[in-house]
Enzyme design. Sequence first.
Site, PDB file in Angstrom:
ATOM      1  N   LYS A  83       6.584  -2.836   5.798  1.00 48.06           N
ATOM      2  CA  LYS A  83       5.148  -3.069   5.878  1.00 48.06           C
ATOM      3  C   LYS A  83       4.859  -4.521   5.514  1.00 48.06           C
ATOM      4  O   LYS A  83       5.433  -5.060   4.565  1.00 48.06           O
ATOM      5  CB  LYS A  83       4.432  -2.114   4.923  1.00 48.06           C
ATOM      6  CG  LYS A  83       2.908  -2.179   4.967  1.00 48.06           C
ATOM      7  CD  LYS A  83       2.308  -1.132   4.025  1.00 48.06           C
ATOM      8  CE  LYS A  83       0.788  -1.149   4.015  1.00 48.06           C
ATOM      9  NZ  LYS A  83       0.222  -0.124   3.116  1.00 48.06           N
ATOM     10  N   SER A 157      -2.975   2.906   4.916  1.00 48.83           N
ATOM     11  CA  SER A 157      -2.908   1.584   5.495  1.00 48.83           C
ATOM     12  C   SER A 157      -1.542   1.291   6.106  1.00 48.83           C
ATOM     13  O   SER A 157      -1.389   0.322   6.855  1.00 48.83           O
ATOM     14  CB  SER A 157      -3.207   0.542   4.406  1.00 48.83           C
ATOM     15  OG  SER A 157      -2.235   0.592   3.367  1.00 48.83           O
ATOM     16  N   SER A 181      -1.941   5.868   1.220  1.00 48.83           N
ATOM     17  CA  SER A 181      -1.435   5.134   2.374  1.00 48.83           C
ATOM     18  C   SER A 181       0.010   5.460   2.727  1.00 48.83           C
ATOM     19  O   SER A 181       0.458   5.127   3.822  1.00 48.83           O
ATOM     20  CB  SER A 181      -1.559   3.626   2.129  1.00 48.83           C
ATOM     21  OG  SER A 181      -2.911   3.260   1.977  1.00 48.83           O
TER      22      SER A 181
END
Length: 593
Positions: A83, A157, A181
Site C-alpha cells: 500500500k 482505504s 481499512s
Amino acid sequence: MDSKFVPDHLTIAGLHRAFEKGDLSPRDVAKAIIARAGEYASHNAWIVAPTWDFVNPYLEALESMEDEERAQKPLWGIPFAVKDNIDLAGVPTTAGCPAYAYTPEQSATVVAKLIDAGAFPVGKTNLDQFATGLVGTRSPYGECENALDPALISGGSSSGSAVAVALGMAAFSLGTDTAGSGRVPAALNGLVGFKPPLGSWSTAGVVPACASLDCVTVFARTLDDCEAVDAVASGPDEACAWSREFDRSAVGAFPRTVYVPRDEPNFYGSFAEEYRAAWRRALDRLEDVARANGARFERIDTQWLSDIASILYDGAWVAERWSDLGSFVSEHADDVFPVTRTILESGNRLDLSAADAFAAYHTVFAARARARALFADAVLVMPTAGGTFTRDEVRADPIRTNSLMGLYTNHCNLCDLVAVDVPAGEASEKHPFGITLFAAAASQGVLLSAARAFAEPREIVVAVCGQHMRGFALHPQLEDLGAEFLGAAKTAPTYRLFALSTDPVKPGLLRSVEGGAGIEVELYRMSAAAFGSLVASVPAPLGFGSIELEDGEVVKGFLVEASAVMDGEGAAVSGVAEITEIGSFARYMDAMR
C-alpha cells in the site's frame, strides 16, 4: 521466455509447490503479474504498477541464492504488493497525494522483514488519500474498482491492495487499518483480511493516519497465508514507538464462548436484503460450529462498541490525525481531496479542548479493560460490512456511505482487539459476504483457531483424470460449472487406473495398497455449489473421494468402486482394461485411436 501457466489465484503454498516441482519460477510468476497489471489497468489498483524494471533487481537477488540460503527463506519467491502509505526504499511514497510524495532511503520495517524472508514486492497500490476512507474512491489516481463487480466500490482505504490479490497480481499484499481499512476491502473482494494487535507489527516507515491506532495488515486468499506473513512480520521494533511484544508460542484452543450481536445489525444499500440473508446463514453456521467445539453461543449487547466507535471521527480523537497531517493540509489545501480535507480539518475544531481529549482517552481505556475481560477466551463475530454501494452512490453521498461501511469496524483498534475477516458465502452473485471475528489483543491464537473452524471453503480443488479433461467429451460440463483450470499434476504413486467399457470410455481411479503408480490428472477450482452439482451428476460405479497428490496435497476427485474393476484376486474384471503402467488416460486414448 516461454509462457507458463500461472494460476489466477496465487497462494504461498501453491507457488512453493510449483517452485519445488520446477513447474514455475518467480520470474514466470512476475511475467504473469506484469501482464495482468496491464489487463486490469482500468481497475486503478496501482499507483506504481508492476514492471520489469521494478521487479528485476529483486528477482536477480532471489536467483543468485544457493539452495541452502533459499531453504532459510520462508517466503522465497512470493510476490507481494505494498500500500502506498508504506515505505519501499527508492520508490516514492504518496499516501494517495502527489504533492505529499517523498522517496524513502529505507523500507518500512515490515517490508524489509518480508524481503529478507524471500518475498519480492511488485508495486505500490492505490488507496483512499491519507488512508482516510473505507470506500476506495478518494484517490487522484482513480477510483479503485471492485475486483468482482467494477460498478461497486472496492472498499478502502487499502483498496488497491485487496484488488491486487483478488485479481491475481500478488499472492498477498500489505494494507493498513485504523478504522477497518484492512478488513472492509477484504470482505468486498472475497479475501481474508488479518489485522494484528496494535503494536504487533511495526509501523515504522508508515505514513500515520491516527498513529496510536494504526496497524499494518495483510490481505490473502487463505488464512494459512495470513499466518505465514504474520510469522515473519510480527515482533518488536525499537524504531516504532507503539511496538509491543506478544507471546505466540502457544497454539490457540477454540474459544469458550462465541458472542454475536443481540440485535440484528443494520443492513444498508441496494443489496441490504441479500446481506441480511447472508448474515443469517452465517449465524446458523456459527452456532453449529460453536456447539460442535463445545463452546457457548451467546447474543450480547454491542451498543457500547458503537458508542466507543463514535470517538474516532465525532470526538476529540480525530485531532490525532490533524496533529500529524495538519500542517501539510494547511499549506496544500488544494492538493487534498475535498472530502478528505473536511475530515482532517474536523480535528482542528475550536470546540475541542484538551479536557475533551483526556475524557476520550479515559473512555477508550475503560472500554479496553472491558473488552480485555470479555474477549480473553472468547470471540465476537459481526458482519464485516452491512452492505455495499456503487461508486456512483458514494460520489453522490460520500460522508454517509463511508460512515455506514465502518459500522462494524471502527471500534476495533480503539478497544485494542485483534481481528480477521473471513469469507462467509455470498450475498449474491459477484457480491461476497464476509464476517469479522474479534478477540482481545493477547488472544490471537484463540481468534485464529475460531476463524479456521468458521471459515467456509468457498472453493474446492478437484482432480479429474478422464473425460472431464481438456479436449475430451465431458470437459464442457466443467466450463458450464465455472471451474477454473489450475494446471496438471500427478497423484501419489499409490493408485491404479482402469479403462471402463462405457460410452464414452471412462477411467476408473482406485487407491491401491500395492501395484500403484503416479497417475496424471488435471486440477480445477470450483465453488462448493458447483462441486455439489458435479457430484450429483456422476453415475455409479464412479464417485468422489479424497485423492492424494505426489506433493502430499489432498484434493477431491473421481474414484471408482473396487468391485467394478477388480476380481477377488486383484486382477481386472472382464471388459475392463488396467492402464496403470501407461499412467495417463489421455495417452491411453491416443494409443487406441
